[in-house]
Write an enzyme that holds these catalytic residues in place. Structure first.
Site, PDB file in Angstrom:
ATOM      1  CG  ASP A   9      -1.824   1.231   1.287  1.00 12.91           C
ATOM      2  OD1 ASP A   9      -2.391   1.591   0.246  1.00 12.91           O
ATOM      3  OD2 ASP A   9      -1.977   1.847   2.374  1.00 12.91           O
ATOM      4  CB  SER A  10       0.142   4.774  -0.692  1.00 13.68           C
ATOM      5  OG  SER A  10      -1.022   4.835   0.117  1.00 13.68           O
ATOM      6  CB  CYS A  72      -3.248   0.609  -2.402  1.00  9.15           C
ATOM      7  SG  CYS A  72      -3.305   2.355  -2.835  1.00  9.15           S
ATOM      8  CD  GLU A 150       0.087   6.640   5.889  1.00 14.88           C
ATOM      9  OE1 GLU A 150       1.247   6.631   6.328  1.00 14.88           O
ATOM     10  OE2 GLU A 150      -0.506   5.624   5.468  1.00 14.88           O
ATOM     11  CB  CYS A 182      -9.438   4.908   0.607  1.00 13.83           C
ATOM     12  SG  CYS A 182      -7.770   5.249   1.227  1.00 13.83           S
ATOM     13  CG  HIS A 184      -5.041   5.096   4.465  1.00 15.65           C
ATOM     14  ND1 HIS A 184      -4.558   4.661   3.253  1.00 15.65           N
ATOM     15  CD2 HIS A 184      -3.956   5.507   5.176  1.00 15.65           C
ATOM     16  CE1 HIS A 184      -3.244   4.800   3.236  1.00 15.65           C
ATOM     17  NE2 HIS A 184      -2.854   5.305   4.392  1.00 15.65           N
TER      18      HIS A 184
END
Ligand code: DGL
Length: 271
Positions: A9-10, A72, A150, A182, A184
């Protein structure tokens, strides 16, 4: 022990997918790459996301990964075909759960919260065209939301203010079902639910991608037969910073190491 399950993932968002895989396949060794130095992908160009995703996929394959799980939505939207073309291991990707959300909706109005990158991708346009099935799909870009997560804004005023902003158009449209598009966002699912109100159902893709990972490994005869699995995390960013937030969302300390990941600069030219 056979090679690991590679997850990418990012940033730390893909840990919401790793959590589901860990639960379903506890014997597997998960090798997780967070491209934290380049997060957020949602605001980057398609070429950049492709280049980073391919570099991570190649690295994980070189570590002996038996499968690559692109945890992601943004990277899957930009690079899934490219990865399948360039890698020799199976690649499992992820897309917003529009189909189950449409099936679950009673009033035919479904919201999708995702990054700008995901919502502008051709894959997403195809997904809505194929599965809206007469329902109205309201796409809500959430720029900055992955960054807040994040940075550890998991339940504070900054996050709540942003939530209210993204929830307003969805409430206005009268959606009864919202897709977390997403990886996240499941980490702030309760806060999203609070902003949307009690009558809105929330749908995410983590459990489905875990089941698909299990299916692909089983069909290839590659499932880890038993024993205790593990989770190892590598980040292209600062391991201390990533480790601090990862421990909060995971509920226990997780070892995080640094990884240098060099990418080809212009992936469109080498295609
Ligand atoms: N976790 C990511 C996704 O599922 C991307 C967040 C970002 O880097 O913008 O889309």
């Amino acid at each position: 022990m056979s090679g690991p399950v590679g997850i990418f993932d990012s940033g730390i968002g893909g840990l919401s997918v790793a959590r589901e895989i860990r639960q379903l396949l506890p014997a597997e060794h998960l090798l997780y790459v967070a491209d934290s130095a380049f997060v957020p992908y949602g605001d980057r160009t398609v070429d950049e996301v492709r280049a980073r995703t391919l570099a991570a996929g190649r690295w994980l394959q070189a570590q002996g990964a038996r499968i690559l799980v692109v945890a992601c939505n943004t990277a899957s939207g930009a690079a899934l075909e490219l990865l399948r073309e360039r890698l020799s291991i199976p690649v499992v990707g992820l897309e917003p759960a529009v189909k189950p959300a449409v099936a679950a909706s009673r009033n035919g109005r479904v919201g999708v919260m995702a990054t700008v990158g995901t919502l502008r991708s051709e894959r997403y346009a195809r997904l809505v065209a194929n599965y809206a099935n007469g329902s109205q799909v309201i796409s809500q870009p959430c720029p900055g939301l992955a960054d807040l997560i994040e940075d550890g804004h998991l339940d504070d005023e900054v996050l709540h203010a942003r939530m209210a902003e993204y929830a307003a158009p969805l409430k206005e449209a009268g959606v009864d079902t919202v897709v977390l598009g997403c990886t996240h966002y499941p980490f702030v699912r309760e806060q999203i639910a609070a902003a949307l109100g009690p009558d809105v159902r929330i749908v995410e893709s983590g459990p489905a991608i875990a089941r698909q990972t299990e299916r692909v490994l089983r069909e290839a005869g590659e499932l880890e037969p038993g024993g205790a699995g593990s989770l190892r995390i590598l980040t292209t960013g600062d391991p201390a910073e990533v480790g601090a937030v990862a421990a909060r969302i995971w509920g226990e300390p997780l070892p995080v190491q640094h990884l240098d990941l060099v990418h080809e600069p212009a992936i469109s030219e080498v295609r």
